[in-house]
Write an enzyme that holds these catalytic residues in place. Structure first.
Site, PDB file in Angstrom:
ATOM      1  N   SER A  17       0.827  -1.210   0.000  1.00  0.00           N
ATOM      2  CA  SER A  17       0.000   0.000   0.000  1.00  0.00           C
ATOM      3  C   SER A  17       0.859   1.257   0.000  1.00  0.00           C
ATOM      4  O   SER A  17       0.557   2.227  -0.705  1.00  0.00           O
ATOM      5  CB  SER A  17      -0.925  -0.020   1.220  1.00  0.00           C
ATOM      6  OG  SER A  17      -1.848  -1.074   1.080  1.00  0.00           O
ATOM      7  N   ARG A  21       1.303   3.968  -3.222  1.00  0.00           N
ATOM      8  CA  ARG A  21       1.028   5.404  -3.029  1.00  0.00           C
ATOM      9  C   ARG A  21       2.264   6.243  -3.354  1.00  0.00           C
ATOM     10  O   ARG A  21       2.177   7.269  -4.028  1.00  0.00           O
ATOM     11  CB  ARG A  21       0.596   5.663  -1.579  1.00  0.00           C
ATOM     12  CG  ARG A  21      -0.826   5.232  -1.296  1.00  0.00           C
ATOM     13  CD  ARG A  21      -1.081   5.184   0.200  1.00  0.00           C
ATOM     14  NE  ARG A  21      -2.484   4.956   0.510  1.00  0.00           N
ATOM     15  CZ  ARG A  21      -3.100   3.790   0.394  1.00  0.00           C
ATOM     16  NH1 ARG A  21      -2.455   2.729  -0.043  1.00  0.00           N
ATOM     17  NH2 ARG A  21      -4.375   3.676   0.713  1.00  0.00           N
ATOM     18  N   SER A 160     -15.258   0.223  -0.864  1.00  0.00           N
ATOM     19  CA  SER A 160     -13.793   0.238  -0.814  1.00  0.00           C
ATOM     20  C   SER A 160     -13.335   1.645  -0.486  1.00  0.00           C
ATOM     21  O   SER A 160     -13.896   2.617  -0.992  1.00  0.00           O
ATOM     22  CB  SER A 160     -13.227  -0.173  -2.178  1.00  0.00           C
ATOM     23  OG  SER A 160     -11.839   0.055  -2.205  1.00  0.00           O
ATOM     24  N   ASP A 298      -7.765  -7.058   5.706  1.00  0.00           N
ATOM     25  CA  ASP A 298      -6.823  -7.954   5.016  1.00  0.00           C
ATOM     26  C   ASP A 298      -6.266  -9.014   5.960  1.00  0.00           C
ATOM     27  O   ASP A 298      -5.654  -9.983   5.511  1.00  0.00           O
ATOM     28  CB  ASP A 298      -5.645  -7.165   4.406  1.00  0.00           C
ATOM     29  CG  ASP A 298      -6.038  -6.461   3.111  1.00  0.00           C
ATOM     30  OD1 ASP A 298      -7.193  -6.583   2.669  1.00  0.00           O
ATOM     31  OD2 ASP A 298      -5.166  -5.764   2.532  1.00  0.00           O
TER      32      ASP A 298
HETATM   33  O1  S3P Z   1      -5.639   1.451   0.000  1.00  0.00           O
HETATM   34  C1  S3P Z   1      -5.034   0.380   0.110  1.00  0.00           C
HETATM   35  O2  S3P Z   1      -3.795   0.290  -0.023  1.00  0.00           O
HETATM   36  C2  S3P Z   1      -5.800  -0.827   0.434  1.00  0.00           C
HETATM   37  C3  S3P Z   1      -7.062  -0.731   0.951  1.00  0.00           C
HETATM   38  C4  S3P Z   1      -7.866  -1.907   1.341  1.00  0.00           C
HETATM   39  O3  S3P Z   1      -8.875  -2.087   0.377  1.00  0.00           O
HETATM   40  P1  S3P Z   1     -10.412  -1.571   0.578  1.00  0.00           P
HETATM   41  O4  S3P Z   1     -10.381  -0.133   0.847  1.00  0.00           O
HETATM   42  O5  S3P Z   1     -11.019  -1.932  -0.736  1.00  0.00           O
HETATM   43  O6  S3P Z   1     -10.971  -2.357   1.724  1.00  0.00           O
HETATM   44  C5  S3P Z   1      -7.028  -3.182   1.419  1.00  0.00           C
HETATM   45  O7  S3P Z   1      -7.862  -4.313   1.455  1.00  0.00           O
HETATM   46  C6  S3P Z   1      -6.092  -3.304   0.248  1.00  0.00           C
HETATM   47  O8  S3P Z   1      -5.310  -4.476   0.321  1.00  0.00           O
HETATM   48  C7  S3P Z   1      -5.142  -2.137   0.208  1.00  0.00           C
HETATM   49  C1  PEP Z   2      -7.525  -6.555  -1.373  1.00  0.00           C
HETATM   50  C2  PEP Z   2      -6.234  -6.583  -1.668  1.00  0.00           C
HETATM   51  O1  PEP Z   2      -5.623  -5.950  -2.681  1.00  0.00           O
HETATM   52  P1  PEP Z   2      -6.128  -4.903  -3.779  1.00  0.00           P
HETATM   53  O2  PEP Z   2      -7.481  -4.415  -3.389  1.00  0.00           O
HETATM   54  O3  PEP Z   2      -5.088  -3.825  -3.775  1.00  0.00           O
HETATM   55  O4  PEP Z   2      -6.137  -5.676  -5.069  1.00  0.00           O
HETATM   56  C3  PEP Z   2      -5.297  -7.354  -0.810  1.00  0.00           C
HETATM   57  O5  PEP Z   2      -4.067  -7.190  -0.978  1.00  0.00           O
HETATM   58  O6  PEP Z   2      -5.740  -8.120   0.038  1.00  0.00           O
END
Ligand code: S3P
Ligand code: PEP
Length: 409
Positions: A17, A21, A160, A298
């Site tokens: 993440s 970014r 999300s 996650d």
């Molecule tokens: O912004 C991010 O880096 C993420 C946000 C989360 O997703 P959601 O916001 O869809 O829950 C997470 O599950 C994903 O692995 C990474």
């Molecule tokens: C939801 C995930 O990834 P992304 O949404 O970035 O595909 C994850 O890494 O569990």
């Protein structure tokens, strides 16, 4: 299967993440940024390819986990970008591509094409972008063009948080800046805090969900290890017995998933933390918990694996939105635990796992790296566990199985 208690110290790979970014902010910042501690995995290679298509020059040194980005470019007209399986890459690049007057097509794998995009498309239109949906309405592929003038836009938060994060990151380059108004409750809140922290490192101030126009400044950015990846290593300590320390993550982390250690602590593990390390030690006692994981979803599958070995049921709530991730994670985790003879149920907004003795089985993984990594933990206690399609871990943690093996060394 481990026979000795674990006693290991490990540094997980860089955060997916934070890497994605930092890559995007660096690409939008005119000048040179150097990122260290970078994750090299499928999701971040997707972002490297995408920011190059947006006009950045990307010099990656995988050995040193370093990427130098020369940002401030623009996409070639008619650019086509492939976000592969990556939710972050796709949801972040759409608003960034919509800053430019040329047309960019954003697409991804079949799995990504099945995940929702409608809320970000609508918000981008509100900010002045043109968005053509080439697949089903609300899904990829899509062609976007701008420039987005910005102003007030509305977006939902319950599907999300990535829609909001992507919009915020494009905000400083919109003529009128951006003020985002949420139309529903936000899930995965720590990821939005992470977004504003990375934007601030690149010279942008975010007040609430408001971003002033002005653009990014390049910077040298050190990526922390991945806290979601750490959940498997810490979970291994309570399942196999013994102690695991993860380095590079601690009380100073910007990642919400470090709180997975708090859940293990509530279950009975001994946890100690410094600013840059977390140690989890098994006490031999492991109770079930009732926990809302909307902020740290996650790690829900990791908890499902741990919960099998507790002395009472575990109920996870607040995560109905994980049905729209790489797979329907609630259905998948329940199906697989039942395959091993464990009693588990799908609930309205989560799941319940009852403790039990798993039988040897071949676990299906649904092209979901987190299914593979979580279910592999059961194999630390139970002989005869096979993980089908183990290569799916390449999405975020290519060395996962080697690191798991090394915990027992
Ligand atoms: O912004 C991010 O880096 C993420 C946000 C989360 O997703 P959601 O916001 O869809 O829950 C997470 O599950 C994903 O692995 C990474
Ligand atoms: C939801 C995930 O990834 P992304 O949404 O970035 O595909 C994850 O890494 O569990």
């Amino acid at each position: 299967m481990k026979t000795q208690p674990l006693d290991a110290t490990v540094r997980p790979p860089g955060s997916k993440s934070l890497t994605n970014r930092a890559l995007l902010c660096a690409a939008l910042a005119p000048g040179t940024s150097t990122l260290t501690g970078v994750l090299f995995a499928d999701d971040t290679r997707a972002m490297m390819g995408v920011v190059a298509a947006l006009g950045a020059t990307v010099e990656a040194d995988e050995q040193r986990r370093t990427v130098v980005v020369h940002g401030g470019g623009r996409p070639a007209p008619g650019a086509v970008v492939d976000a592969r399986q990556s939710g972050t890459t796709s949801r972040f690049v759409l608003p960034a591509a919509g800053l430019f007057d040329s047309r960019t097509v954003v697409d991804g794998s079949a799995q990504l094409r099945a995940r929702p995009f409608g809320p970000v498309f609508e918000a981008m239109r509100e900010a002045g972008a043109k968005v053509e949906e080439h697949g089903a309405t609300g899904y990829l592929p899509a062609a976007v063009s701008g420039p987005m003038r910005g102003g007030v836009v509305h977006v939902s938060g319950h599907v999300s948080s990535q829609f909001l994060s992507g919009l915020l990151m494009a905000g400083p380059l919109m003529r009128d800046g951006l003020r985002v108004s949420l139309t529903s409750e936000l899930v995965s809140v720590p990821y939005v805090e992470m977004t504003t922290a990375v934007m601030e490192a690149f010279g942008v101030r975010v007040e609430g969900l408001t971003v002033a126009p002005g653009g990014y400044r390049p910077c040298d950015y050190a990526v922390e290890p991945d806290a979601s990846a750490a959940s498997y290593l810490l979970g291994a300590a309570v399942i196999a017995g013994g102690r695991v320390t993860v380095e590079g993550l601690g009380t100073g982390s910007t990642q919400g998933d470090v709180r997975f250690a708090d859940v293990l602590e509530r279950m009975g593990a001994r946890v100690s933390r410094t600013a840059t390390s977390i140690t989890v030690e098994s006490t031999g006692t492991l109770h079930g918990v009732d926990v809302d994981m909307a902020d740290i979803s996650d790690t829900a599958q990791t908890l499902a694996a741990v919960a099998v070995f507790a002395d009472s049921p575990t109920r996870v709530t607040g995560i109905d939105f994980i049905r729209r991730k790489e797979t329907d994670r609630i259905a998948a985790v329940v199906t697989e635990l039942r395959r091993a003879g464990i009693e588990a149920t799908e609930d309205e907004d989560g799941f319940t796992v009852h403790p039990g003795s798993p039988r040897p089985t071949s676990f299906h993984t649904y092209e979901d790296h987190r299914m593979a990594m979580s279910l592999a933990l059961i194999g630390l206690r139970v002989p005869g566990i096979e993980i089908l399609d183990p290569g799916c871990v390449a999405k975020t943690y290519p060395d996962f199985f080697a690191d798991l093996e090394n915990l027992g060394a």
